[in-house]
Design an enzyme around this catalytic site. Sequence first.
Site, PDB file in Angstrom:
ATOM      1  N   HIS A 123       5.595  53.659  87.290  1.00 38.67           N
ATOM      2  CA  HIS A 123       5.292  54.598  86.393  1.00 38.67           C
ATOM      3  C   HIS A 123       6.539  54.619  85.342  1.00 38.67           C
ATOM      4  O   HIS A 123       7.586  54.083  85.586  1.00 38.67           O
ATOM      5  CB  HIS A 123       5.148  55.965  86.973  1.00 38.67           C
ATOM      6  CG  HIS A 123       3.974  56.120  87.827  1.00 38.67           C
ATOM      7  ND1 HIS A 123       3.603  57.483  88.227  1.00 38.67           N
ATOM      8  CD2 HIS A 123       2.928  55.627  87.882  1.00 38.67           C
ATOM      9  CE1 HIS A 123       2.315  57.213  88.806  1.00 38.67           C
ATOM     10  NE2 HIS A 123       1.977  56.020  88.492  1.00 38.67           N
ATOM     11  N   GLU A 136       8.804  56.856  84.522  1.00 40.14           N
ATOM     12  CA  GLU A 136      10.090  57.515  84.831  1.00 40.14           C
ATOM     13  C   GLU A 136      10.639  56.403  85.791  1.00 40.14           C
ATOM     14  O   GLU A 136      12.147  56.161  85.550  1.00 40.14           O
ATOM     15  CB  GLU A 136       9.843  58.563  85.631  1.00 40.14           C
ATOM     16  CG  GLU A 136       9.411  59.753  84.953  1.00 40.14           C
ATOM     17  CD  GLU A 136       7.720  59.898  85.163  1.00 40.14           C
ATOM     18  OE1 GLU A 136       7.264  61.036  85.307  1.00 40.14           O
ATOM     19  OE2 GLU A 136       7.019  58.616  85.047  1.00 40.14           O
ATOM     20  N   THR A 180     -28.967  47.206  68.331  1.00 35.79           N
ATOM     21  CA  THR A 180     -27.458  46.751  67.689  1.00 35.79           C
ATOM     22  C   THR A 180     -27.376  45.287  68.156  1.00 35.79           C
ATOM     23  O   THR A 180     -27.078  44.385  67.287  1.00 35.79           O
ATOM     24  CB  THR A 180     -26.282  47.564  67.827  1.00 35.79           C
ATOM     25  OG1 THR A 180     -26.572  49.115  67.374  1.00 35.79           O
ATOM     26  CG2 THR A 180     -25.036  46.801  67.666  1.00 35.79           C
ATOM     27  N   ARG A 233     -10.485  41.620  68.016  1.00 41.80           N
ATOM     28  CA  ARG A 233      -9.613  40.465  67.237  1.00 41.80           C
ATOM     29  C   ARG A 233      -8.876  40.697  66.159  1.00 41.80           C
ATOM     30  O   ARG A 233      -7.892  39.782  65.865  1.00 41.80           O
ATOM     31  CB  ARG A 233     -11.057  39.645  66.819  1.00 41.80           C
ATOM     32  CG  ARG A 233     -11.890  39.249  67.669  1.00 41.80           C
ATOM     33  CD  ARG A 233     -13.231  38.619  67.164  1.00 41.80           C
ATOM     34  NE  ARG A 233     -13.974  39.019  66.199  1.00 41.80           N
ATOM     35  CZ  ARG A 233     -14.989  40.063  66.257  1.00 41.80           C
ATOM     36  NH1 ARG A 233     -15.075  40.217  67.632  1.00 41.80           N
ATOM     37  NH2 ARG A 233     -15.533  40.723  65.448  1.00 41.80           N
ATOM     38  N   GLU A 236     -20.384  52.166  69.633  1.00 34.39           N
ATOM     39  CA  GLU A 236     -20.571  51.422  68.483  1.00 34.39           C
ATOM     40  C   GLU A 236     -22.015  51.221  68.780  1.00 34.39           C
ATOM     41  O   GLU A 236     -22.451  50.191  69.291  1.00 34.39           O
ATOM     42  CB  GLU A 236     -19.814  50.121  68.446  1.00 34.39           C
ATOM     43  CG  GLU A 236     -18.340  50.345  68.395  1.00 34.39           C
ATOM     44  CD  GLU A 236     -17.513  49.110  68.275  1.00 34.39           C
ATOM     45  OE1 GLU A 236     -17.498  48.781  67.172  1.00 34.39           O
ATOM     46  OE2 GLU A 236     -16.960  48.578  69.175  1.00 34.39           O
TER      47      GLU A 236
END
Length: 332
Positions: A62, A64, A215, A226, A286
């Site tokens: 972590h 810390e 889509t 990218r 998306e």
Amino acid sequence: MGTEPEQSPSPDAVALAFRLALDAARAFVGATAPNPPVGCAILEASGNVLAVAAHQRAGTSHSEALAIAECRAKGLGGAIHTIVVTLEPCNHFGRTPPCSEAILSTTAKAVWIGAADPNPAVVGGGAERLRAAGLTVRSIGALDPSLAASAQRLVEPFAKRMLTGLPWVTVKQAVDGSGAMIPPRGQKTFTSQDSLKLAHELRRRADAVLTGSGTILADAPEFTVRHVPDFVSRNRHLAILDRRRRVSTNYIDAATARGFRVLLPHSLADALHQLGEAGALEVLVEAGPLLTESVLVSPFWDEHVRITADKDGPDRVEVLSQPHSFALTERS
């Protein structure tokens, strides 16, 4: 004669260090799931910053612990006075030892915290543990509310998953001047290069992309990052809403080869529950007009990034937020 008051970092020094901790954490947004991004900075009593670090990946140290280790590696462990951290130090054993105990192993006298730990499964907060050991623990909000707001925004996806089981949902929508989402024939986009970079920054911070079969059938998008640098060996989920199973196995195999873990959920709710269970903190939608509108009329979305193309100038970017049914609080 009275004793001289102990020297402590000035409020300006603490605020500067906290901004450094925020910047460090933001650099790893999208890399830490199921853990939140967290940054930490350590100051000596005069206010000089000794170390800045961020949590980089689940299962690793972590922020810390990393910052403390950096101080000790420089031979500055004995100079540690004040620790600022964007999220309350953990006080439990997980994949790593408690950060509260790491702090207590130092000479630290004070800790400034950005946001409270929202994990309801954590018994006994790190702030309480540090106070009980005699450290001064303060909320950064008492110094600068804007810094507290930044820290809370940083942890909101983690908080939502901890409190609801669902990931944070960002809807990315690009439209032309008339409000249409369909690019001209032969093109995949109509926005500027800057907007395209923004779209890939949103992908970079997401743990999953959610789309619809329409889509994919329209232009077989890769959904890879990218236009900005991506995290090394980063694998994301790709959730495809495809009730009629129109997406070919060839596309799914190609997506898997690109590093995606493909899901074929039955519904939007099913997709988000599966992704939450898998540890995803943020999902980027998306999709085409129908699915985008379906998400936006649902209670599931959190942030709507709407990009409007402008032929005569910079694209207009609007960021709308959904009122939350969960709350983040500070510990003063």
